[in-house]
Design an enzyme around this catalytic site. Structure first.
Site, PDB file in Angstrom:
ATOM      1  N   HIS A   1      21.854  -9.986  17.797  1.00 26.89           N
ATOM      2  CA  HIS A   1      22.703 -11.081  17.290  1.00 26.89           C
ATOM      3  C   HIS A   1      23.607 -10.604  16.149  1.00 26.89           C
ATOM      4  CE1 HIS A   1      20.793 -13.980  19.882  1.00 26.89           C
ATOM      5  NE2 HIS A   1      19.617 -13.479  19.535  1.00 26.89           N
TER       6      HIS A   1
ATOM      7  N   GLU B   1      12.069   1.335  -1.969  1.00 31.45           N
ATOM      8  CA  GLU B   1      11.810   1.359  -3.415  1.00 31.45           C
ATOM      9  C   GLU B   1      11.568   2.766  -3.966  1.00 31.45           C
ATOM     10  OE1 GLU B   1       8.369  -0.797  -5.012  1.00 31.45           O
ATOM     11  OE2 GLU B   1       7.337  -0.566  -3.123  1.00 31.45           O
TER      12      GLU B   1
ATOM     13  N   ASN C   1     -20.423   2.166 -14.108  1.00 28.24           N
ATOM     14  CA  ASN C   1     -19.277   1.980 -13.205  1.00 28.24           C
ATOM     15  C   ASN C   1     -19.826   1.518 -11.870  1.00 28.24           C
ATOM     16  OD1 ASN C   1     -17.712   3.050 -15.173  1.00 28.24           O
ATOM     17  ND2 ASN C   1     -17.160   4.923 -14.060  1.00 28.24           N
ATOM     18  N   GLY C   2     -19.098   0.644 -11.169  1.00 27.83           N
ATOM     19  CA  GLY C   2     -19.539   0.197  -9.843  1.00 27.83           C
ATOM     20  C   GLY C   2     -19.851  -1.290  -9.844  1.00 27.83           C
TER      21      GLY C   2
ATOM     22  N   LYS D   1       8.618  -0.283   1.227  1.00 24.43           N
ATOM     23  CA  LYS D   1       8.053   0.957   0.670  1.00 24.43           C
ATOM     24  C   LYS D   1       9.124   2.032   0.652  1.00 24.43           C
ATOM     25  CE  LYS D   1       5.292   0.036  -0.992  1.00 24.43           C
ATOM     26  NZ  LYS D   1       4.664  -1.257  -0.986  1.00 24.43           N
TER      27      LYS D   1
ATOM     28  N   GLU E   1       7.076  -4.626   5.247  1.00 25.72           N
ATOM     29  CA  GLU E   1       6.382  -3.862   4.207  1.00 25.72           C
ATOM     30  C   GLU E   1       6.788  -2.378   4.270  1.00 25.72           C
ATOM     31  OE1 GLU E   1       5.069  -4.444   1.557  1.00 25.72           O
ATOM     32  OE2 GLU E   1       3.867  -2.698   1.044  1.00 25.72           O
TER      33      GLU E   1
ATOM     34  N   ARG F   1      -6.675   6.005 -16.068  1.00 24.46           N
ATOM     35  CA  ARG F   1      -7.291   5.239 -14.990  1.00 24.46           C
ATOM     36  C   ARG F   1      -7.091   3.741 -15.153  1.00 24.46           C
ATOM     37  NH1 ARG F   1     -12.145   8.304 -12.964  1.00 24.46           N
ATOM     38  NH2 ARG F   1     -13.190   6.333 -12.701  1.00 24.46           N
TER      39      ARG F   1
ATOM     40  N   TRP G   1     -12.789  -1.527 -16.821  1.00 27.49           N
ATOM     41  CA  TRP G   1     -11.793  -2.267 -16.033  1.00 27.49           C
ATOM     42  C   TRP G   1     -12.581  -3.441 -15.476  1.00 27.49           C
ATOM     43  CZ3 TRP G   1      -6.823  -2.711 -14.369  1.00 27.49           C
ATOM     44  CH2 TRP G   1      -6.594  -3.324 -13.129  1.00 27.49           C
TER      45      TRP G   1
ATOM     46  N   CYS H   1     -13.172   1.862 -14.315  1.00 28.17           N
ATOM     47  CA  CYS H   1     -13.979   2.168 -15.492  1.00 28.17           C
ATOM     48  C   CYS H   1     -14.141   3.678 -15.658  1.00 28.17           C
ATOM     49  CB  CYS H   1     -15.367   1.565 -15.351  1.00 28.17           C
ATOM     50  SG  CYS H   1     -15.341  -0.209 -15.113  1.00 28.17           S
TER      51      CYS H   1
ATOM     52  N   LYS I   1       6.033  -1.854 -12.828  1.00 26.35           N
ATOM     53  CA  LYS I   1       4.812  -2.155 -12.085  1.00 26.35           C
ATOM     54  C   LYS I   1       4.543  -3.657 -12.086  1.00 26.35           C
ATOM     55  CE  LYS I   1       1.122  -1.316  -9.730  1.00 26.35           C
ATOM     56  NZ  LYS I   1       1.376  -1.234  -8.275  1.00 26.35           N
TER      57      LYS I   1
HETATM   58  O1  M6R Z   1       1.638  -7.742  -9.214  1.00 26.93           O
HETATM   59  P1  M6R Z   1       2.192  -8.464  -8.022  1.00 26.93           P
HETATM   60  O2  M6R Z   1       1.405  -8.243  -6.778  1.00 26.93           O
HETATM   61  O3  M6R Z   1       2.405  -9.931  -8.294  1.00 26.93           O
HETATM   62  O4  M6R Z   1       3.627  -7.835  -7.808  1.00 26.93           O
HETATM   63  C1  M6R Z   1       4.490  -8.338  -6.830  1.00 26.93           C
HETATM   64  C2  M6R Z   1       5.617  -7.371  -6.558  1.00 26.93           C
HETATM   65  O5  M6R Z   1       6.379  -7.162  -7.714  1.00 26.93           O
HETATM   66  C3  M6R Z   1       5.116  -6.020  -6.047  1.00 26.93           C
HETATM   67  O6  M6R Z   1       4.324  -6.177  -4.904  1.00 26.93           O
HETATM   68  C4  M6R Z   1       6.289  -5.081  -5.711  1.00 26.93           C
HETATM   69  O7  M6R Z   1       6.988  -5.587  -4.628  1.00 26.93           O
HETATM   70  C5  M6R Z   1       5.766  -3.667  -5.446  1.00 26.93           C
HETATM   71  N1  M6R Z   1       6.437  -2.728  -6.284  1.00 26.93           N
HETATM   72  C6  M6R Z   1       5.948  -3.224  -4.045  1.00 26.93           C
HETATM   73  O8  M6R Z   1       5.477  -1.939  -3.825  1.00 26.93           O
END
Ligand code: M6R
Length: 606
Positions: free
Chosen positions: A502, A486, A100-101, A483, A479, A27, A74, A2, A601
């Site tokens: 293996h 990507e 906000n909060g 990161k 994970e 934001r 938000w 927010c 995103k």
């Molecule tokens: O919005 P979501 O959490 O459903 O998105 C899932 C994936 O597309 C998302 O986590 C993607 O792997 C990210 N870009 C990873 O950093």
């Protein structure tokens, strides 16, 4: 997250507030609104959706007045609608508030005020504050705000107007940011610096529980009833960097927001040191009736889900299925009306995750969602919802959403385990204490991130990197690898450390970086053997560990230490250096960190 902009002074408030809200658009928000005192009357205009929807309404009916409050919302309590948008007005029409909060005890205050005859129209916690202030008003608006915040538990920044004191603006804060902007023609209050920069660079950062009385030509700051002085500081940031609060990218800003995100995530799910999911979870009888529990998600959310599977298996002492949504949607033969499906999604709009959710609903299964976006499709279509409360995540690479997804899943497992009797009261209390220690531990890791620079330089020079781990550490490694790939575009391969021999060990050659995560006590020796294996073949070895043994220093070219925590919860800390390393490599390579190539995103398509 927010945004608040408020103004009191000698010139038009609407123009100043709207331009300030525009500067806070980065934001993220889902509705907006403004209230101005015009000829001693309160005028409120609100709209769901983008700011243009609000400004379109204002074109037809501009507000004339020099004191006002504005907000971009938000959603956290209640879906994004015009009714839930701020400002909220007390049911007697006398007080308007933007906030906000999170007001934790809003239900108790609401019940009390309802008995006194106040009426509520929205689902928000903020409307409660407007009515609370109205109920306390006895001729002094500042005093009414002060009395009200004494009753409130939670976090807030507030801007308040009242027709009973039409020349005054009152603002206050606790844990949620609020800044004053001092101009020649008046005083602004805003949640963030960019809202002020077009008008002033002279700002005051308010302390917790400061209450500011802003008149047309002066302002006075009080704390617990006593007048206080706060220094005026000059902002040196450009408008561009102010949006990122001085950080170079949203990703690193969001990495640093994780301590706060964890605290906010806990706030809605814990009361007095004990698990309290209220209607976010199922009853003991409902949990017992599920014949099988499935978890489904994509990408980072799936990595969190796989850790969640372990936590739920520990809590329920039975097998849980976790599957990638794009696969599961075409292969879920056993999911039926007796099943529980848990979906995890930051955006709540991911196409594959929604497809699984919708198919499960068609089959009569119950669905519990863990999502960061209130009012998203996943939120609206699920039977139960736990919100991550991470605040908007702007960078494509998910960071604070992952850690709050993990925490939400741990809390769900704790709730299920307590209801079914696997965990006693003491187990729950101890787990919550550990969760409450996480923000401090994350801060500890983040204090030291410059030490990662030489490692990042090394990774940036190599076309491929391996990530290894055993047990839950393998899930953390997945994970970390995602990161890195990507945002750096480097080929990053994660694998269970024991699987290396293996086949994939054939790829280990002189200088190839191998990151090994080692946090699972019973598997430490096994992981050490794997480091030896790759080291013998010339790999550059990096250990991320909470173990204090000196063996790692002898064996590894670089050791990154993270604070100790129970094995099950280790991924929430082990991910931190991996997020930072990926970020640093991406910066070194000159990539577009926040908007990496080929990625969006929110992936709404199949
Ligand atoms: O919005 P979501 O959490 O459903 O998105 C899932 C994936 O597309 C998302 O986590 C993607 O792997 C990210 N870009 C990873 O950093």
């Amino acid at each position: 997250m927010c945004g608040i902009v408020a103004f009191n002074g000698l010139n038009d408030a609407e123009e100043r507030i709207i331009q300030g809200l525009e500067k806070l658009e980065y934001r993220g928000y889902d509705s907006a609104g403004i209230a101005i005192i015009e000829d001693d009357k309160l005028q409120v205009v609100k709209a769901a959706g983008r700011l243009e929807a609000l400004t379109d309404k204002l074109k037809d009916r501009p507000l004339k007045g020099t004191v006002g409050i504005g907000h971009t919302r938000w959603a956290t309590h209640g879906v994004p609608t015009e009714t839930n948008a701020h400002p909220h007005v007390s049911s007697d029409g006398r007080v308007a508030v933007v906030h906000n909060g999170i007001i934790e005890n809003f239900q108790a205050i609401k019940d009390d005020l309802s008995e006194k005859g106040y009426t509520f129209y929205s689902d928000t916690d903020t409307e409660v504050v407007a009515n609370l202030i109205a109920s306390k008003f006895q001729g002094d608006l500042r005093k009414a705000v002060e009395d009200s915040i004494n009753d409130v538990v939670g976090t807030f920044s507030l801007a308040v107007l009242s027709v009973d004191d039409p020349d005054k603006l009152i603002v206050t804060r606790r844990e949620s940011p609020l800044i004053l902007g001092i101009c020649d023609d008046g005083v602004f209050a805003a949640s963030d610096v960019p809202a002020l920069l077009a008008y002033t660079r002279d700002v005051i950062y308010l302390n917790n529980d400061d209450i500011v009385e802003i008149d047309k030509d002066s302002y006075h700051i009080y704390n617990h009833g006593n007048p206080v002085q706060r220094d005026v500081q000059t902002v040196e940031w450009s408008l561009e960097s102010a949006g990122k609060e001085g950080y170079d990218h949203y990703m690193i800003k969001e990495i640093f927001e994780q301590p706060k995100a964890i605290k906010d995530c806990l706030r809605r799910k814990v009361t007095d040191g004990f698990i309290d999911l209220k209607d976010q979870s199922f009853t003991k009888e409902e949990i017992e009736a599920f014949d099988h529990i499935y978890i489904s998600a994509c990408g980072t959310a799936f990595h969190a889900s796989q850790v969640g599977k372990r936590a739920l298996e520990d809590a329920l002492q039975r097998e849980i299925t976790a599957d990638i949504a794009s696969e599961f949607r075409y292969n879920m033969p056993f999911l039926n009306e007796n099943s529980l499906l848990i979906v995890v999604s930051q955006s709540g709009e991911t196409g594959d995750t929604l497809a699984v959710l919708r198919e499960a609903k068609l089959r009569g299964a119950k669905v519990l969602a863990i999502t960061n976006v209130v009012g998203s499709s996943v939120d609206r279509e699920s039977d139960k919802v736990m919100y991550c409360d991470a605040g908007p995540e702007i960078s494509v690479a998910s960071t604070k959403a992952y850690s709050t997804q993990l925490l939400s899943l741990y809390l769900l497992a704790l709730d299920f385990g307590y209801k079914l009797g696997t965990y006693g009261r003491e187990d729950v209390k101890m787990a919550i204490e550990e969760f409450e220690s996480i923000p401090g531990k994350i801060e500890e890791i983040l204090e030291d991130i410059d030490t990662l620079d030489p490692i990042a330089e090394r990774l940036a020079k190599h076309p491929a990197v391996f990530y290894l781990g055993r047990g839950i550490d393998y899930l953390s490694a997945k994970e970390g690898a995602l990161k890195l790939k990507e945002i750096s575009y480097i080929h990053a391969q994660s694998m269970p450390a024991g699987e290396l021999k293996h086949g994939s060990i054939a790829l280990i050659e002189e200088g190839i970086p191998v990151v090994t995560i080692i946090t699972q006590s019973p598997l430490v020796e096994k992981s050490i053997s794997n480091i030896k294996e790759v080291k013998a073949r010339g790999a550059y070895t990096i250990a991320i560990t909470d173990e204090i043994s000196t063996q790692f220093s002898d064996l590894s070219d670089a050791v990154i230490r993270v604070p100790a925590i129970s094995d099950l919860y280790a991924p929430i800390l082990a991910v931190l250096p991996q997020q930072v390393l990926a970020y640093k490599v991406s910066v070194l390579l000159g990539n577009d960190v926040d908007k990496p190539r080929n990625l969006a995103k929110s992936v709404t398509v199949e």
